[in-house]
Write an enzyme that holds these catalytic residues in place. Structure first.
Site, PDB file in Angstrom:
ATOM      1  N   CYS A 113       0.831  -1.210   0.000  1.00 10.19           N
ATOM      2  CA  CYS A 113       0.000   0.000   0.000  1.00 10.19           C
ATOM      3  C   CYS A 113       0.866   1.260   0.000  1.00 10.19           C
ATOM      4  O   CYS A 113       1.398   1.630  -1.033  1.00 10.19           O
ATOM      5  CB  CYS A 113      -0.981  -0.020   1.164  1.00 10.19           C
ATOM      6  SG  CYS A 113      -2.340   1.159   0.947  1.00 10.19           S
ATOM      7  N   HIS A 221      -3.546  -5.087   0.408  1.00  3.71           N
ATOM      8  CA  HIS A 221      -3.028  -5.464   1.726  1.00  3.71           C
ATOM      9  C   HIS A 221      -2.964  -6.985   1.866  1.00  3.71           C
ATOM     10  O   HIS A 221      -3.863  -7.608   2.437  1.00  3.71           O
ATOM     11  CB  HIS A 221      -3.910  -4.870   2.831  1.00  3.71           C
ATOM     12  CG  HIS A 221      -3.693  -3.414   3.054  1.00  3.71           C
ATOM     13  ND1 HIS A 221      -2.850  -2.922   4.027  1.00  3.71           N
ATOM     14  CD2 HIS A 221      -4.190  -2.334   2.401  1.00  3.71           C
ATOM     15  CE1 HIS A 221      -2.843  -1.604   3.983  1.00  3.71           C
ATOM     16  NE2 HIS A 221      -3.647  -1.217   2.996  1.00  3.71           N
ATOM     17  N   GLU A 223      -1.148  -8.666   3.846  1.00  6.57           N
ATOM     18  CA  GLU A 223      -0.868  -9.106   5.215  1.00  6.57           C
ATOM     19  C   GLU A 223      -2.120  -9.563   5.955  1.00  6.57           C
ATOM     20  O   GLU A 223      -2.034 -10.296   6.950  1.00  6.57           O
ATOM     21  CB  GLU A 223      -0.166  -7.985   6.005  1.00  6.57           C
ATOM     22  CG  GLU A 223      -1.049  -6.878   6.531  1.00  6.57           C
ATOM     23  CD  GLU A 223      -1.389  -5.802   5.514  1.00  6.57           C
ATOM     24  OE1 GLU A 223      -1.950  -4.761   5.910  1.00  6.57           O
ATOM     25  OE2 GLU A 223      -1.099  -5.998   4.308  1.00  6.57           O
TER      26      GLU A 223
END
Length: 256
Positions: A113, A221, A223
């Site tokens: 990001c 994202h 993660e």
């Protein structure tokens, strides 16, 4: 052999809107620890607290995570406006040269990001202050309401260059991802290779041309629940494999 170490760049955070702190999201920590097998450590985004040669000698890789403040437009030759939002210039001052140094050093580096946007700026590119204001573009910002699960749910596909770096990592030419960003790439930086686009043309996946090591970044994202997601997991596994190669190289250098 000891576990590889990953420096996760922190973000400036105010506890109780008053006490300054450095923070890293737990999902970034979990993605590193559980998927790559490396040891995650926070790197404060404070140029006065760490010099780049020391960081490169300490860590086998770096993650540049997302963050609410944006890259200050002075780093790509523009004046700040209300649309540019808030800034964390300490992080800018540390991370932009760190990206270039890590790429030249061959240190594994993954941008997420804001980190994706930092990759582009580090190599001379610029950013749109607000993607949703461009004709024909989607609103890529985090939904204002709902649970975290709803905010991070998949929202659009990303089309990848067939046979490219990302297509090889994911084993597919199209992946489904979340979307939680306001800014995005305008002018593409020198050495930045774009391999992924959202349906509205927004840049979503890039790598650095000629980098001797892992140097990839994504606008979404990965993660978020990385161990469970069929797109996130292979990305972090590829990052983990690069970390192991870097660790082996360091051990070999010390032995010689």
């Amino acid at each position: 052999m000891a576990r590889p170490t990953v420096g996760i760049i922190g973000n400036t955070h105010l506890i109780n809107d008053q006490y300054p702190a450095q923070a890293v999201g737990e999902h970034n920590i979990s993605a590193v620890a559980e998927v790559t097998g490396a040891l995650p450590l926070l790197v404060p985004a404070l140029p006065s607290a760490a010099d780049i040669p020391a960081l490169l000698n300490t860590f086998d890789g770096f993650i540049l995570p997302g963050g609410r403040p944006n890259v200050h437009p002075r780093f790509y030759g523009q004046e700040p406006t209300e649309a540019h939002g808030t800034f964390d210039e300490n992080r800018d001052e540390l991370v932009l040269p760190l990206i270039r140094a890590a790429v030249e050093h061959g240190t594994a580096i993954l941008g997420i990001c804001r980190g994706f946007q930092e990759f582009n700026v580090a190599f001379g590119g610029s950013l749109h202050p607000e993607i949703r204001d461009l004709p024909g573009r989607l609103n890529h910002r985090m939904p204002p309401d709902g649970t975290l699960e709803e905010k991070f749910e998949h929202r659009h596909v990303v089309s990848l260059s067939p046979g490219g770096v990302f297509a090889r990592v994911f084993g597919a030419d199209e992946v489904l991802v979340n979307s939680l960003h306001g800014q995005g790439i305008d002018e593409v930086g020198e050495r930045i290779v774009v391999e992924g686009y959202a349906p509205d043309g927004t840049h979503e996946a890039i790598h650095v041309a000629g980098a001797p090591g892992f140097a990839l970044a994504v606008q979404w994202h990965p993660e978020w629940r990385a161990g469970e997601d069929p797109v996130s997991r292979p990305l972090f596994e590829a990052f983990g494999a690069a970390l192991c190669r870097q660790k082996e190289l360091q051990v070999s250098r010390k032995a010689s």
